[in-house]
Design a protein around this motif. Structure first.
Motif, PDB file in Angstrom:
ATOM      1  N   UNK A   1       2.436  -1.437 -25.355  1.00  0.00           N
ATOM      2  CA  UNK A   1       2.691  -0.602 -26.519  1.00  0.00           C
ATOM      3  C   UNK A   1       1.498  -0.533 -27.456  1.00  0.00           C
ATOM      4  N   UNK A   2       1.653   0.253 -28.494  1.00  0.00           N
ATOM      5  CA  UNK A   2       0.601   0.372 -29.493  1.00  0.00           C
ATOM      6  C   UNK A   2       0.773  -0.709 -30.543  1.00  0.00           C
ATOM      7  N   UNK A   3      -0.189  -0.819 -31.452  1.00  0.00           N
ATOM      8  CA  UNK A   3      -0.188  -1.897 -32.451  1.00  0.00           C
ATOM      9  C   UNK A   3       1.077  -1.884 -33.314  1.00  0.00           C
ATOM     10  N   UNK A   4       1.470  -0.719 -33.799  1.00  0.00           N
ATOM     11  CA  UNK A   4       2.629  -0.636 -34.680  1.00  0.00           C
ATOM     12  C   UNK A   4       3.903  -1.054 -33.951  1.00  0.00           C
ATOM     13  N   UNK A   5       4.061  -0.595 -32.694  1.00  0.00           N
ATOM     14  CA  UNK A   5       5.246  -0.958 -31.906  1.00  0.00           C
ATOM     15  C   UNK A   5       5.322  -2.460 -31.718  1.00  0.00           C
ATOM     16  N   UNK A   6       4.185  -3.099 -31.519  1.00  0.00           N
ATOM     17  CA  UNK A   6       4.176  -4.541 -31.295  1.00  0.00           C
ATOM     18  C   UNK A   6       4.531  -5.328 -32.550  1.00  0.00           C
ATOM     19  N   UNK A   7       4.303  -4.738 -33.715  1.00  0.00           N
ATOM     20  CA  UNK A   7       4.648  -5.422 -34.961  1.00  0.00           C
ATOM     21  C   UNK A   7       6.154  -5.496 -35.176  1.00  0.00           C
ATOM     22  N   UNK A   8       6.886  -4.519 -34.636  1.00  0.00           N
ATOM     23  CA  UNK A   8       8.331  -4.463 -34.900  1.00  0.00           C
ATOM     24  C   UNK A   8       9.184  -4.829 -33.693  1.00  0.00           C
ATOM     25  N   UNK A   9       8.587  -4.926 -32.523  1.00  0.00           N
ATOM     26  CA  UNK A   9       9.369  -5.097 -31.295  1.00  0.00           C
ATOM     27  C   UNK A   9       9.148  -6.480 -30.679  1.00  0.00           C
ATOM     28  N   UNK A  10      10.237  -7.116 -30.286  1.00  0.00           N
ATOM     29  CA  UNK A  10      10.166  -8.411 -29.642  1.00  0.00           C
ATOM     30  C   UNK A  10       9.548  -8.280 -28.253  1.00  0.00           C
ATOM     31  N   UNK A  11       8.840  -9.294 -27.814  1.00  0.00           N
ATOM     32  CA  UNK A  11       8.253  -9.269 -26.467  1.00  0.00           C
ATOM     33  C   UNK A  11       9.292  -9.524 -25.378  1.00  0.00           C
ATOM     34  N   UNK A  12      10.351 -10.248 -25.719  1.00  0.00           N
ATOM     35  CA  UNK A  12      11.368 -10.578 -24.733  1.00  0.00           C
ATOM     36  C   UNK A  12      12.403  -9.459 -24.648  1.00  0.00           C
ATOM     37  N   UNK A  13      12.701  -9.071 -23.439  1.00  0.00           N
ATOM     38  CA  UNK A  13      13.635  -7.973 -23.186  1.00  0.00           C
ATOM     39  C   UNK A  13      14.836  -8.517 -22.427  1.00  0.00           C
ATOM     40  N   UNK A  14      16.032  -8.234 -22.931  1.00  0.00           N
ATOM     41  CA  UNK A  14      17.261  -8.619 -22.234  1.00  0.00           C
ATOM     42  C   UNK A  14      17.646  -7.508 -21.275  1.00  0.00           C
ATOM     43  N   UNK A  15      17.695  -7.844 -20.021  1.00  0.00           N
ATOM     44  CA  UNK A  15      17.991  -6.867 -18.975  1.00  0.00           C
ATOM     45  C   UNK A  15      19.348  -7.178 -18.356  1.00  0.00           C
ATOM     46  N   UNK A  16      20.131  -6.136 -18.155  1.00  0.00           N
ATOM     47  CA  UNK A  16      21.503  -6.329 -17.671  1.00  0.00           C
ATOM     48  C   UNK A  16      21.848  -5.210 -16.697  1.00  0.00           C
ATOM     49  N   UNK A  17      22.558  -5.577 -15.630  1.00  0.00           N
ATOM     50  CA  UNK A  17      22.942  -4.532 -14.674  1.00  0.00           C
ATOM     51  C   UNK A  17      24.389  -4.675 -14.229  1.00  0.00           C
ATOM     52  N   UNK A  18      24.986  -3.543 -13.945  1.00  0.00           N
ATOM     53  CA  UNK A  18      26.265  -3.455 -13.253  1.00  0.00           C
ATOM     54  C   UNK A  18      26.052  -2.478 -12.107  1.00  0.00           C
ATOM     55  N   UNK A  19      26.126  -2.985 -10.894  1.00  0.00           N
ATOM     56  CA  UNK A  19      25.949  -2.141  -9.716  1.00  0.00           C
ATOM     57  C   UNK A  19      27.250  -2.177  -8.921  1.00  0.00           C
ATOM     58  N   UNK A  20      27.889  -1.030  -8.828  1.00  0.00           N
ATOM     59  CA  UNK A  20      29.125  -0.920  -8.064  1.00  0.00           C
ATOM     60  C   UNK A  20      28.874  -0.134  -6.782  1.00  0.00           C
ATOM     61  N   UNK A  21      29.274  -0.731  -5.681  1.00  0.00           N
ATOM     62  CA  UNK A  21      29.093  -0.117  -4.366  1.00  0.00           C
ATOM     63  C   UNK A  21      30.469   0.181  -3.782  1.00  0.00           C
ATOM     64  N   UNK A  22      30.670   1.407  -3.399  1.00  0.00           N
ATOM     65  CA  UNK A  22      31.982   1.799  -2.879  1.00  0.00           C
ATOM     66  C   UNK A  22      31.894   2.119  -1.395  1.00  0.00           C
ATOM     67  N   UNK A  23      33.040   2.050  -0.760  1.00  0.00           N
ATOM     68  CA  UNK A  23      33.129   2.327   0.666  1.00  0.00           C
ATOM     69  C   UNK A  23      32.809   3.801   0.915  1.00  0.00           C
ATOM     70  N   UNK A  24      31.979   4.058   1.909  1.00  0.00           N
ATOM     71  CA  UNK A  24      31.659   5.434   2.264  1.00  0.00           C
ATOM     72  C   UNK A  24      32.881   6.084   2.884  1.00  0.00           C
ATOM     73  N   UNK A  25      33.281   7.201   2.304  1.00  0.00           N
ATOM     74  CA  UNK A  25      34.458   7.909   2.808  1.00  0.00           C
ATOM     75  C   UNK A  25      34.082   8.785   3.997  1.00  0.00           C
ATOM     76  N   UNK A  26      34.889   8.681   5.040  1.00  0.00           N
ATOM     77  CA  UNK A  26      34.632   9.494   6.226  1.00  0.00           C
ATOM     78  C   UNK A  26      34.903  10.954   5.891  1.00  0.00           C
ATOM     79  N   UNK A  27      34.169  11.855   6.530  1.00  0.00           N
ATOM     80  CA  UNK A  27      34.366  13.287   6.319  1.00  0.00           C
ATOM     81  C   UNK A  27      35.745  13.693   6.803  1.00  0.00           C
ATOM     82  N   UNK A  28      36.467  14.315   5.913  1.00  0.00           N
ATOM     83  CA  UNK A  28      37.840  14.705   6.266  1.00  0.00           C
ATOM     84  C   UNK A  28      37.882  16.007   7.034  1.00  0.00           C
TER      85      UNK A  28
END
Length: 199
Positions: free
Chosen positions: A167-194
């Motif tokens: 980032x730029x200088x100003x962004x670094x003055x207001x923004x924390x270096x540590x980033x909390x990352x979170x995911x929800x990945x849902x995988x569903x069964x592939x439906x056969x072609x009807x």
């Protein structure tokens, strides 16, 4: 204030513009409506909430029963970052952050999965690749098998400086270096072609 910002770049709230992709042998595909990848950053001014609108599951392998058999990657297009602020989104695409012109994709690769002492929770050993930097993490992930599909929920922290998201200088003055990352990945069964109907 102790409000974590959803820093531009790693919130995956799934309304993708890129097709979900999974290995046919897994029998699963990404459920776009209910999947999300999010990240948050503490800042002194305005909280930032970000999401990527384009990502896919790639090379998915799963035996249908054992979470430790899981393998695969998530490919993310950082240019799809969305923070509800067009100027901020454009800045995040520039060379002091994701530099999407030079590095069009980022990748989360699942290296291995191992059990923990907590029921339903597994350690996901992953490799995160952003720009030209790569770092490995262990992410405690809640795994739920349901209706022939799979739900994955995990969270961890990254230091944005490890990936030259300086980032730029100003962004670094207001923004924390540590980033909390979170995911929800849902995988569903592939439906056969009807369409396969006998006359």
């Amino acid at each position: 204030m102790n409000t974590v910002k959803k820093l531009p770049g790693l919130l995956l709230a799934l309304t993708l513009t890129v097709p979900a992709l999974a290995e046919p042998s897994s029998g699963l595909e990404l459920d776009r409506r209910s999947s999300a990848i999010q990240f948050f950053v503490d800042a002194k001014l305005v909280d930032v909430e970000a999401s990527f609108r384009a990502f896919k599951v790639d090379g998915l392998q799963f035996d249908g029963k054992n979470p430790e058999s899981l393998k695969g990657s998530i490919v993310i297009w950082p240019a799809s970052v969305f923070t509800r602020d067009k100027k901020r989104d454009e800045h995040l695409r520039q060379d002091d952050f994701f530099w999407v012109e030079k590095y069009p994709t980022s990748t989360v690769k699942l290296l291995s999965v191992s059990k923990t002492d907590v029921s339903g929770v597994y350690d996901f050993h992953i490799e995160l690749h952003i720009r030209d930097k790569t770092k490995e993490y262990t992410v405690p992930t809640k795994v739920l098998l349901q209706d022939g599909g799979l739900s994955l929920q995990g969270a961890w922290q990254v230091d944005r400086r490890d990936f030259d998201l300086n980032g730029e200088h100003v962004a670094n003055l207001v923004m924390n270096n540590m980033v909390d990352l979170k995911y929800t990945i849902n995988l569903k069964k592939i439906q056969a072609n009807a369409e396969a109907k006998t006359e």
